[in-house]
Each structure stands twice: as structure tokens, then as C-alpha cells.
Design an enzyme around this catalytic site. Structure first.
Site, PDB file in Angstrom:
ATOM      1  N   HIS A 135       0.981  -1.363  -0.377  1.00  0.00           N
ATOM      2  CA  HIS A 135       0.388  -0.023  -0.026  1.00  0.00           C
ATOM      3  C   HIS A 135       1.033   1.579   0.414  1.00  0.00           C
ATOM      4  O   HIS A 135       2.025   1.325   0.697  1.00  0.00           O
ATOM      5  CB  HIS A 135      -0.910  -0.072   1.077  1.00  0.00           C
ATOM      6  CG  HIS A 135      -0.195   0.239   2.836  1.00  0.00           C
ATOM      7  ND1 HIS A 135      -0.440   1.102   2.722  1.00  0.00           N
ATOM      8  CD2 HIS A 135      -0.018  -0.756   3.248  1.00  0.00           C
ATOM      9  CE1 HIS A 135       0.472   0.957   4.076  1.00  0.00           C
ATOM     10  NE2 HIS A 135       0.771  -0.447   4.457  1.00  0.00           N
ATOM     11  N   ASP A 137      -0.071   4.760   0.400  1.00  0.00           N
ATOM     12  CA  ASP A 137      -1.238   6.091   2.363  1.00  0.00           C
ATOM     13  C   ASP A 137       0.074   5.163   2.804  1.00  0.00           C
ATOM     14  O   ASP A 137       0.128   3.570   3.155  1.00  0.00           O
ATOM     15  CB  ASP A 137      -2.537   5.311   1.753  1.00  0.00           C
ATOM     16  CG  ASP A 137      -2.633   4.441   2.578  1.00  0.00           C
ATOM     17  OD1 ASP A 137      -2.500   2.757   2.480  1.00  0.00           O
ATOM     18  OD2 ASP A 137      -4.134   4.249   3.857  1.00  0.00           O
ATOM     19  N   ASP A 170       6.431   1.266   6.003  1.00  0.00           N
ATOM     20  CA  ASP A 170       5.059   1.303   6.457  1.00  0.00           C
ATOM     21  C   ASP A 170       4.462   1.539   5.384  1.00  0.00           C
ATOM     22  O   ASP A 170       3.718   2.790   5.867  1.00  0.00           O
ATOM     23  CB  ASP A 170       4.257   1.129   7.870  1.00  0.00           C
ATOM     24  CG  ASP A 170       2.829   1.004   7.565  1.00  0.00           C
ATOM     25  OD1 ASP A 170       1.809   0.125   6.744  1.00  0.00           O
ATOM     26  OD2 ASP A 170       1.593   1.476   8.393  1.00  0.00           O
ATOM     27  N   GLU A 204      -5.163   2.051   2.573  1.00  0.00           N
ATOM     28  CA  GLU A 204      -5.307   0.055   4.087  1.00  0.00           C
ATOM     29  C   GLU A 204      -5.217   0.868   5.458  1.00  0.00           C
ATOM     30  O   GLU A 204      -5.865   0.587   5.802  1.00  0.00           O
ATOM     31  CB  GLU A 204      -3.655  -0.256   3.177  1.00  0.00           C
ATOM     32  CG  GLU A 204      -3.019  -1.492   4.108  1.00  0.00           C
ATOM     33  CD  GLU A 204      -2.790  -1.698   5.845  1.00  0.00           C
ATOM     34  OE1 GLU A 204      -2.556  -2.358   6.635  1.00  0.00           O
ATOM     35  OE2 GLU A 204      -2.276  -0.544   6.204  1.00  0.00           O
ATOM     36  N   GLU A 205      -3.932   2.199   5.273  1.00  0.00           N
ATOM     37  CA  GLU A 205      -4.300   3.083   6.391  1.00  0.00           C
ATOM     38  C   GLU A 205      -5.493   3.459   6.945  1.00  0.00           C
ATOM     39  O   GLU A 205      -6.112   3.428   7.648  1.00  0.00           O
ATOM     40  CB  GLU A 205      -3.469   3.966   7.152  1.00  0.00           C
ATOM     41  CG  GLU A 205      -2.062   3.403   6.134  1.00  0.00           C
ATOM     42  CD  GLU A 205      -1.161   2.864   7.394  1.00  0.00           C
ATOM     43  OE1 GLU A 205      -2.197   2.275   8.207  1.00  0.00           O
ATOM     44  OE2 GLU A 205      -0.260   2.457   6.967  1.00  0.00           O
TER      45      GLU A 205
END
Lengths: 514, 514
Positions: A135, A137, A170, A204-205
Site C-alpha cells: 500500500h 498510503d 509502512d 490500507e491505513e
């Protein structure tokens, strides 16, 4: 928030210039393989390190915060950045899949979801096809939260040999790792042993909104030949030993809103004569979990699968200690002392976290306001055999029941904002075996087989919709600070992670089974 | 916050242009006096209305939020704006009194407090000297809080005949009113009947830091000839009847901070194994007050002066109703139904409000964070005979005791951020009598004599340090929304308030006593 916005205006050139001088002073990591098969390509990965860091620097500079509506254009910009990189590498059939309008609660009812980036490298029917997910984002970040440096500018820390920025670990670091795998093959003159598909999402977040539906739609189309899915979006358990991950907790995120007066009020004029939403809210929030971590909502414990003797044994072998938890958390505030208790409460028991309050006074200083409408945010990490819908009913009934007993004239609305189910896989299948050999190749040790406390809800969707196995192949370490300030990725993990991805693809390609 | 900052960049010209066309369409209010003494000057006030609104528009455009450190330069800018206006009107001995560095807690240890603006108009020993106090700082405001329009741009609502902006009623409107009083005298060719001193501060919304000391220092210097102090920084009780105010509650503002991990953590990885500061905090906050408004901290009730029979009678005559409270709060969420209960809980009983949490997730959406350090903010409105120091001991002991019982490995720090004592005056002295006659002159009715739930801590300081009486002369109405969204001041109150100030100065000048 101001700094976030301001960072849009900072020229890319500037930050790259700040980083470049350090590239050449970083000590090159060793090739670290005795297998002649990988020597050439691992050497190439080492040589390309400055380029790989440069790409990461460009990527993290885009503040692609999916939770902040005002930054949605930045999330979309980052998707286009990835498309450019994929094109340069020769990926084909690149598609930006639109997911439509973001469902409520949103401020802008026309807010578009960020697109999913699909692409393909290689289309040889004699090869296996691996779908890699990441991801682009990131979590919100502001220097005012306590970062040592601007969160959306990559800092190459030569002394500590790490890369610091929001998204470094991340998940922009691991995501771009897959592009570097292709580049290393190209420059080493080695053919990629599999067909590689990408599925890079930008929500995703914020609950991967829209992705599940897309995977269903593409299961028999774009994804029809997929043999295996690999997700690199988690972390080693500690800081020293690599792991492969075969289980995840789910996450049900709730919002409980108390509505009172028509507007925020002055506490001098209205304090004592008006029922205050914030007073009701702290009563509801205080009824959810106690300070020892015990969830107080009735009926949840009964849904959790009992611990077996065999399972207990698994935990004994894992390399972990209370000290590692304390180091990672930067405090001596653990709820358990024994390794097994810590791991089981992280991986296989549910937990409830209270994240904050929207609508109340949240700045420094002293504002004498009675907030008119406040929303408490909390989430429950879920495990086998909890049922999401049943859990949500328990949670909402609990909130309503606690609120009713307060006898407040205000109103309550408790709701699920999003949920993602837990996932558990077979750690001895072809993919996990290939990844274990790859890890040993790069790091010289057998990985621990672990579960994770975090959630990657889409894992389960891939498994169910594509009817393939899913591997979680972490790049970063347990102390990387994902979702926290000063998020980082060790340079050795960045480079070691790329090499592990390379070796995994080769071992998996050779595997007799799918 | 972004919009706050952005508003600095908006040119003054633009907003003035937006407002100007409506000036000439506003229906002129009537002169409303039968007393020939005031006819000429009241007419002048009416004629000058467009100019008065223009000055207010310029003043509120400066986002002088004292609680926001990053906006401190704007607070100081507004002080200089006032100096310019005072100079234009011929005020003399204008001094910007610096108050030094703001004490902790602050982000910037060198943060300067905004200056106090002292000035004098007239220095005739045969006249009485009246000191007028106002504050030029304002509460925080952002369009994202739900304002119908940019909070730092004055909207002249012709249909509703009101002026809408942060600061319109609290306290930029009333503060600039005193300047208009002087201008009206000048243009009407009437001599000001008193010597007028100003004391305009820029930290009222953040505890009037530094002002108490300054008043002490200037008591025998700048303020040595002061006969009376008039503060226009409160509101009518309701929306129809003017009031004079002879009592105020005090305010003790507290912050309770829970410290846990070294940095914010991911709730997937750490949820269930780390003690969460936010979980401890909601337990502490939920122990302070119940949803019925009852303070749960032991020992507070015992400090409150008992209600007498005579006092009970006072409340019966006051023009107020549950419906007015409901209209002002925009809801049916009152804790009491009877007028007397409402007024006594607003004026003469303590109340505890929970304002919010600093350090936790506070935006829209879903962030899966475990905040590392969270500070709950709450305040207690105080009344006779509560002792501030004793109260603070009770509060801090209570927080520590509740926290200790939680058995959390986190740490707590409860502290008083600021306090201001309650105040009660004699409503039949010379000042109040003059103000009552002035009110009758302008509005045609006798004012109600009321107390206030809010706090103007400096009232007591003026009374004690200058050994004079203090009058609270409100300009706005009970539904103005001070500290709330869409703060407004009715045009009739703006103009009526200026006329009342004029008449009050004349009646007080004629009064045989001080």
C-alpha cells in the site's frame, strides 16, 4: 496539519539534495550468500543501493495520508508516481483501477477513493505467477507530534544506518522493494523466474475501502493466473531475527458519538446547567476496558478459541523477551512479564484500544469549551473464532446500555467504521518453504514462524477470492515505529529485504507445487 | 488550524469590500431617548454606525488566538492595531506594557506574552477617572468546527441584523465600543465627562497571565487616579432584557497527564500487551462528575456557602426561563427545569466541565494508534466560599487516588493550569446606579441585577488592587455564542451598548459619590 500541507510546497529537488551527499558514505553491506546462484544478483542489489534509497526518498515525500480528506490529491499523486516508475521498468498492462466515491462518514460526499495500481511484468505461461501486494498510503504524521525531523522528507541516518520518514517501513519501503527486485534482475542480466503482478492500494491505513470488491471483480480477469500472493507489510517480531508470518488479528474499528447542544458552549455560562456530551462519553469509554487490558464488554471472551497444549508449545521456542517489548515501546509499561503471555496477548487474544476523541478540545493550553458533539474512537483486535457481526452487536448494545444508565438527555450513536477479519495460514506450504529458504540465504538463520497482532484485512480476501496461499514476508523490524513518530527502516533490512524477495521468487519458481 | 493560518494571508481589502455594500442597507436604529441631554450624541452614534462596523471588521480579521502559540504574532499585531486607533482618536500616554515570557506549559520556552495596552483620554483633575478594561485576544476558531462562514471575517447579516465573527461579542465588539464612545463625543462636539483610561489585554482567554502583576505594579502609577473600573466582557442573561452583573464564578483549570510508552504505538502490535495511557485517562476523567452534573470529588460541596432565604427570593424576580436556556444552547439538554435551579447552578454552585484530550487521535476517520502521552483538560467553576488552593489539593489528590487504584504501570501528573477567583459586588453603589439609569435611558427598562456563570478573574484583582468598585456592563446577549461557532453580536446591542457606555459615563460623572 499545517506542516503536512506546507510540505506539499517543498520542492523535491531540495530534499534530494539534502540526502544525496550521504549516499556515498554509507558502508556497503556484504553480499551475504554462499550460493553461487544468488551471488551476482545480490551484488547488483548492493551496488544499486543509492538508487533504491533515492526512489524511496522521492516516494515518501508525497504526504499520501488516506485518513486526511484534504490530502487525498496527494494520495492520488503517489499512485501516478508509482505508475511512472513501473513504466520505466517495463511493466505492462498498467491500470489505475478507480474504486468510486468514499462511503460515509466523510466531509466531502464526492470524495473519490484512491486508485489501485495493477501491473504485470512477464506473461510466460510456463512460469508461475506471483501477485505482490503493498500500500502506498501512509498514517498521518506531523512534526508537531514530536518527530525529530520533517516526517515527509527521508533522512538517511548514517550513524544508525537507517532510513527515517513516514512510510519508510509502512509500507512504501517494502512496496518499492518489489520494483527494485525487477531492476536488479534487469541490471544483473538475469531473467525474472516468475510472472509478477502488482496490486498497490492507497486506502490500507483507512480500512482498504473498495479493495475487497475489486479483488472479487478481478479474480477471474487480471488475477486469473495468480498462483501465490505475497504481502510485505509487517515486521519482524523483534530487532534481530527474521520471521515469516502465518497469522494476523483482525480489527473492528468503532466510533461512539454523543450529541448534545446545538453548538459548542462556554463552560462558564452553561457549565452545571447543560448535560455535557464529553462527560457522557468518558463514562462510556471508561466502561470498555480496564487498565490491565481486560475487555469489559460481556460475551467477547466466550467467542475466543481456547488455547491448546500443542499451541502453547509453539510459543516456547520463539526468540522474544520482555526486554524486547520494553525496548520497542520505549517504556516499562508492559501488562505481562512472561514471553508466552506477551506473545499470546499480542497474537491470539483480542485487545481493545482507545484511540482518541474527535470534536473535543485537543490542542495545548486551556479552552473553556463544552464541546457540542464528541466521537470516541476505539478498536478491537479480533482472533479466531470471533464473528465480526456478532461482536459489533455486542459492542453497540454495550455502549447503548451504559449510556442509558447515565440518564443523560443527550443522544448516542455507536457504529462500526470498518472491520477486517483475522487470518491464519499453513506455515509449511510451498510459499512459506520458499520464503524460509530465502531468509536463510540472506540472513543465515532459519526464520521464526510467527503471527501478528496487527491487521492486514485484505490477506483473507486474497486467500478466499483467488483461492491461493498468501505469504506475509516482512522487511522491517519490530522497533520501526510504524504508525508512530520517527518511523524508520534499517538500511540492512531494506537491502536484506530486497534480496529475500529475490531469493523467494527463485525458490518458489523451482518449487514442485504451487 | 490551516484556515486560521491561511487567514493571515487574506488581504484586508478583500474582506472590507465584501462587507461594505451592506452598510448602507442596514436600517438605522432609532435614537431611543427622551432625555434632551443625550439626543445629540445618540444621533451621532447612529450616524457613525457604518464606521463603527468597519473598525470591528478590521479588528476581528486579525486571528488573535492567545491559546495557539503559533498565532502569538497575530495577537501582538492586534495590540498594535489598537494603538493606531487610539492614536487617531487622540488618546495620550499610550503604552504597550510587556509582560515577559509565558510560563510553562509551553512549546516555545521563549514565548512572549502579548502586551497590555494602556492609554489615557483626558487628564482633568476636576473630573472622575474611569478605567475601562477589555481583551483583544479571542478563543480558537476554525471553519472546520462548523462555522457557516470564515470565523475571522466579519459577516454583516442584514436579515437577522447581526454581526458574525470570532470576537464580535467576546470581546472585540465591546472593547472597540469604548473607542466609539470617544469618537461620538468628538463628532457631536460634546466633552467627555470623565478622564478615560484603557487597559486592554491579550491573554484573557488563556488565563490573563501576567496581568494581575501589572495591575499591582501600576496601582500607584498609571492607575493611581482611578475612581471606578468598568468591564464590558459579559452578556445579558437572555436575549431580551438588559442586565447589570454584580457577581462572577471563578475558574480553576486542570490538566491531568498520563504518560506511558516512549512514543505513539501501533495498536495491532502493542494492543493487549502495553498499558494504554488513554485507557487510564478515561477512567480518571469518568470519576470527576456524573451525567447529572454532580461533582464526584469529595469535599467540594462542603466549601460552598449555603443558600439563604433572602437569596432565594432574588432569583424569583429575574426574567428567565427554561425555554431561553434551551434556545441559547440549541437543544433540550438542560439538567434542570425550574428557573431558580438553572440560575443557581449557573451562578452560585460550582460545576465541572470536561473540555477534551490533548495528545490523542482527534481527527475524523480511523487511526489505529495507542497515544503515548495524553492530557485530559477539565475545569471547575468556583463560587463563595471555595478556596482555590484547597480545591486544587482536593482535585489533585482525587486524580492521584483514582489512578493509583487502577494499578497501571503508567505515570500520572495532575496540575492546575490556571485559576481565577470568584467575585461578588454591591449592586447599589454609585457605578451600578449610574449604569442602571443609562440602561433605562437606552432600552427603556430597568435592568435585571444578575450574577454570571463565567469568569473574568481580573475583576477581583482590579477591586482589590485599585480599591475601587468594579462594574460589569454587558453589551451582547445570552445567545451570542461566545467560545462557540458562529459567534455574533446583534447590531442593536452593538449600538445600544455604545449608547449605554456614553450615558453611564455621564451619569457616573454627575454622581455625588465615587
Amino acid at each position: 496539519m499545517f506542516l503536512l500541507k506546507h510540505s506539499r510546497l517543498v520542492s523535491r529537488t531540495l530534499s534530494v539534495q539534502l540526502i544525496q551527499p550521504s549516499y556515498f558514505r554509507i558502508q556497503m553491506s556484504t553480499v551475504s550468500t554462499t550460493n553461487p546462484k544468488f551471488q551476482k544478483i545480490f551484488k547488483k542489489v548492493d551496488e544499486l543501493k543509492p538508487d533504491f534509497i533515492q526512489v524511496l526518498a522521492e516516494a515518501v515525500e508525497i504526504p499520501a495520508v488516506s485518513a486526511d480528506e484534504s490530502l487525498r490529491p496527494m494520495v492520488i499523486k503517489k499512485a501516478h508516481f508509482l505508475v511512472d516508475k513501473l513504466k520505466q521498468l517495463g511493466f505492462e498492462d498498467i491500470q489505475l483501477k478507480e474504486l468510486g466515491v468514499q462511503p460515509p462518514p466523510v466531509n466531502d460526499p464526492k470524495l473519490q477513493l484512491p486508485p489501485v495500481v495493477l501491473s504485470r511484468y512477464g506473461n510466460d505461461p510456463s512460469k508461475k505467477t506471483v501477485l505482490v501486494y503493498g500500500h502506498y498510503d501512509v498514517q498521518p504524521a506531523s512534526i508537531e507530534d514530536g518527530w525529530d525531523s520533517e516526517p515527509f522528507k527521508l533522512v538517511v541516518d548514517e550513524e544508525k544506518q537507517l532510513l527515517k520518514a513516514r512510510g519508510s517501513t509502512d509500507d512504501t519501503g517494502p512496496l518499492t522493494g518489489w520494483l527494485h527486485v525487477v531492476r536488479a534482475h534487469q541490471e544483473a542480466g538475469i531473467e525474472l523466474p516468475v510472472n509478477l503482478l502488482t496490486c498497490f492500494e492507497g486506502m490500507e491505513e483507512s480500512g482498504s475501502l473498495g479493495l475487497e470488491k475489486l479483488i472479487g471483480q478481478e479474480a477471474d480477469k487480471y488475477f486469473k493466473d495468480v498462483d501465490a500472493v505475497c504481502i510485505s507489510d509487517n515486521y519482524w517480531l523483534g530487532t534481530k531475527k527474521p520471521v515469516l508470518t502465518y497469522g494476523l488479528r483482525g480489527c473492528n474499528y468503532y466510533q461512539v458519538t454523543i450529541n448534545g447542544p446545538g453548538a459548542d458552549l462556554h463552560s462558564g455560562i452553561f457549565g452545571g446547567v447543560i448535560a455535557e456530551p464529553m462527560v457522557d462519553l468518558v463514562q462510556v469509554l471508561s466502561s470498555l476496558v480496564d487498565s490491565k487490558g481486560k475487555i469489559l464488554i460481556k460475551g467477547i471472551d466466550e467467542m475466543v478459541a481456547p488455547v491448546t497444549e500443542k499451541e502453547m508449545k509453539l510459543y516456547e521456542d520463539i526468540d522474544f523477551s520482555l526486554e524486547e517489548l520494553e525496548e520497542a515501546s520505549g517504556s516499562k509499561t508492559a501488562l505481562y512479564e512472561k514471553k508466552e503471555d506477551i506473545l499470546m496477548h499480542r497474537w491470539r487474544f483480542p485487545s481493545l484500544s482507545v484511540h482518541g476523541v474527535e470534536g473535543a478540545f485537543s490542542s495545548q493550553g486551556a479552552k473553556t469549551v463544552i464541546p457540542a458533539k464528541v466521537s470516541g474512537k476505539f478498536s478491537i483486535r479480533t482472533v479466531p473464532d470471533m464473528d465480526s457481526a456478532k461482536l459489533t452487536k455486542l459492542v453497540i448494545d454495550h455502549c447503548n446500555s451504559v449510556f442509558e444508565k447515565l440518564g443523560s438527555p443527550n443522544t448516542i450513536h455507536a457504529e462500526l467504521i470498518h472491520d477486517g477479519n483475522y487470518w491464519v495460514s499453513d506455515p509449511f506450504n510451498a510459499q512459506f518453504t520458499a520464503a524460509a529458504k530465502a531468509t536463510k540465504e540472506v540472513y543465515g538463520v532459519d526464520p521464526d514462524f510467527t503471527r501478528e497482532g496487527g491487521s492486514i484485512p485484505i490477506t483473507l480476501t486474497f486467500e478466499e477470492q483467488l483461492k491461493t496461499s498468501v505469504l506475509l514476508l516482512p522487511m522491517g523490524r519490530g522497533d520501526d515505529g510504524a504508525h508512530s513518530i520517527n518511523e524508520k527502516l534499517d538500511i540492512s533490512n531494506f537491502i536484506g529485504g530486497i534480496k529475500t524477495m529475490v531469493a523467494y521468487l527463485h525458490y518458489y519458481a523451482e518449487s514442485p507445487e504451487n
